[in-house]
Design an enzyme around this catalytic site. Sequence first.
Site, PDB file in Angstrom:
ATOM      1  CG  HIS A 109      -0.161   0.116   2.492  1.00  0.00           C
ATOM      2  ND1 HIS A 109       0.329  -0.983   3.188  1.00  0.00           N
ATOM      3  CD2 HIS A 109       0.276   1.194   3.170  1.00  0.00           C
ATOM      4  CE1 HIS A 109       1.007  -0.570   4.221  1.00  0.00           C
ATOM      5  NE2 HIS A 109       0.994   0.737   4.238  1.00  0.00           N
ATOM      6  CB  THR A 166      -2.537   1.924  10.303  1.00  0.00           C
ATOM      7  OG1 THR A 166      -2.111   0.558  10.230  1.00  0.00           O
ATOM      8  CG2 THR A 166      -2.197   2.628   9.013  1.00  0.00           C
ATOM      9  CD  GLU A 224       2.740   6.443   7.120  1.00  0.00           C
ATOM     10  OE1 GLU A 224       3.087   5.238   7.195  1.00  0.00           O
ATOM     11  OE2 GLU A 224       1.764   6.902   7.741  1.00  0.00           O
TER      12      GLU A 224
HETATM   13  N1  LIG Z   1      -4.484   0.858   4.932  1.00  0.00           N
HETATM   14  C1  LIG Z   1      -4.065   0.036   5.911  1.00  0.00           C
HETATM   15  N2  LIG Z   1      -2.790  -0.235   6.166  1.00  0.00           N
HETATM   16  C2  LIG Z   1      -2.667  -1.129   7.187  1.00  0.00           C
HETATM   17  C3  LIG Z   1      -1.355  -1.569   7.598  1.00  0.00           C
HETATM   18  C4  LIG Z   1      -1.167  -2.877   8.065  1.00  0.00           C
HETATM   19  C5  LIG Z   1       0.112  -3.286   8.416  1.00  0.00           C
HETATM   20  C6  LIG Z   1       1.193  -2.384   8.319  1.00  0.00           C
HETATM   21 CL1  LIG Z   1       2.781  -2.931   8.758  1.00  0.00          CL
HETATM   22  C7  LIG Z   1       0.986  -1.068   7.868  1.00  0.00           C
HETATM   23  S1  LIG Z   1       2.301   0.065   7.717  1.00  0.00           S
HETATM   24  N3  LIG Z   1       1.744   1.483   7.265  1.00  0.00           N
HETATM   25  O1  LIG Z   1       2.936   0.197   9.037  1.00  0.00           O
HETATM   26  O2  LIG Z   1       3.179  -0.476   6.699  1.00  0.00           O
HETATM   27  C8  LIG Z   1      -0.282  -0.657   7.510  1.00  0.00           C
HETATM   28  C9  LIG Z   1      -3.829  -1.564   7.738  1.00  0.00           C
HETATM   29  S2  LIG Z   1      -5.137  -0.788   6.956  1.00  0.00           S
HETATM   30 ZN   LIG Z   2       2.063   1.987   5.364  1.00  0.00          ZN
END
Ligand SMILES: Nc1nc(-c2ccc(Cl)c(S(N)(=O)=O)c2)cs1
Ligand SMILES: [Zn+2]
Length: 263
Positions: free
Chosen positions: A98, A205, A110
């Site tokens: 993502h 998140t 971020e």
């Molecule tokens: N849009 C969404 N992102 C997440 C999510 C789940 C696991 C992780 Cl590791 C992350 S992140 N931003 O720290 O990489 C985001 C849930 S819902």
């Molecule tokens: Zn992320």
Amino acid sequence: TAAAHWCYEIQAKEPNSHCQGPADWTGDCKKTHQSPINIVTTEAKMNPDLKPFTFHGYDQKKKWVVKNDGHSVKMMLGDGSFIAGGDLPAQYQAVQLHLHWSQEFDKGSEHSIDGKHFAMEMHVVHEKATSSNKAQDSQDKNAVLAFMVEVGDEMNQGFQPLVEALSHISTPNTNTTMKESCLQDMLPKKEKLVHYFRYLGSLTTPNCDETVIWTVFKEPIKLHKDQFLKFSKELYYDEDKSLTMKDNVRPLQQLGNRQVFRS
Ligand SMILES: Nc1nc(-c2ccc(Cl)c(S(N)(=O)=O)c2)cs1
Ligand SMILES: [Zn+2]
């Protein structure tokens, strides 16, 4: 009333919004080993154990399912690809990919590097591949590969299948199937992935679980301006399309007593 859902500041400050902005996130979000952080490159300690990664299945061409989950755009990677090396304690299966972004070029990532934010940040989320069902809330349950994204004047062909899918998932909780593509084509060239930063942190998140081994690569991905703008133009946070999806970025967190390493 039902627990308010979590959201980003841009959503929380909307009149009549009932969602919880970053200052009110619960779970582990108020602990001390949180992400993202600003990486001060001169304070990152060289670690010779931080060898290059091996990427397995990243070259497989697949028609990935991609969804707007109301917080980001997320490609579901299933269990075909995994990484090893990079001083990781095991193989880690790719789970989802993502991104986080803004509309301006100098905010939207971020993490920041020496105070510099990039236009976007792409996260490839992995989970430790263990056979047994032993406790998986350990500090090394997840490994996230983070790539900064810069805006340039060259089209990034590897990103086209994702960019072209965006108009089909403009509202939350919608899915579509992308044209065939492979993860490898979305990353910088492998030989450029030797230099990276490493630290232990959290999901950015809620519930902000402190289970992530973070890898932030130095070499950015480059997208054409039009490709970049499509994210904040085609995607919305809400069903009635009143708020375009952008600034889905958690504020920087304190490094505290942690050490950042570099390969
Ligand atoms: N849009 C969404 N992102 C997440 C999510 C789940 C696991 C992780 Cl590791 C992350 S992140 N931003 O720290 O990489 C985001 C849930 S819902
Ligand atoms: Zn992320």
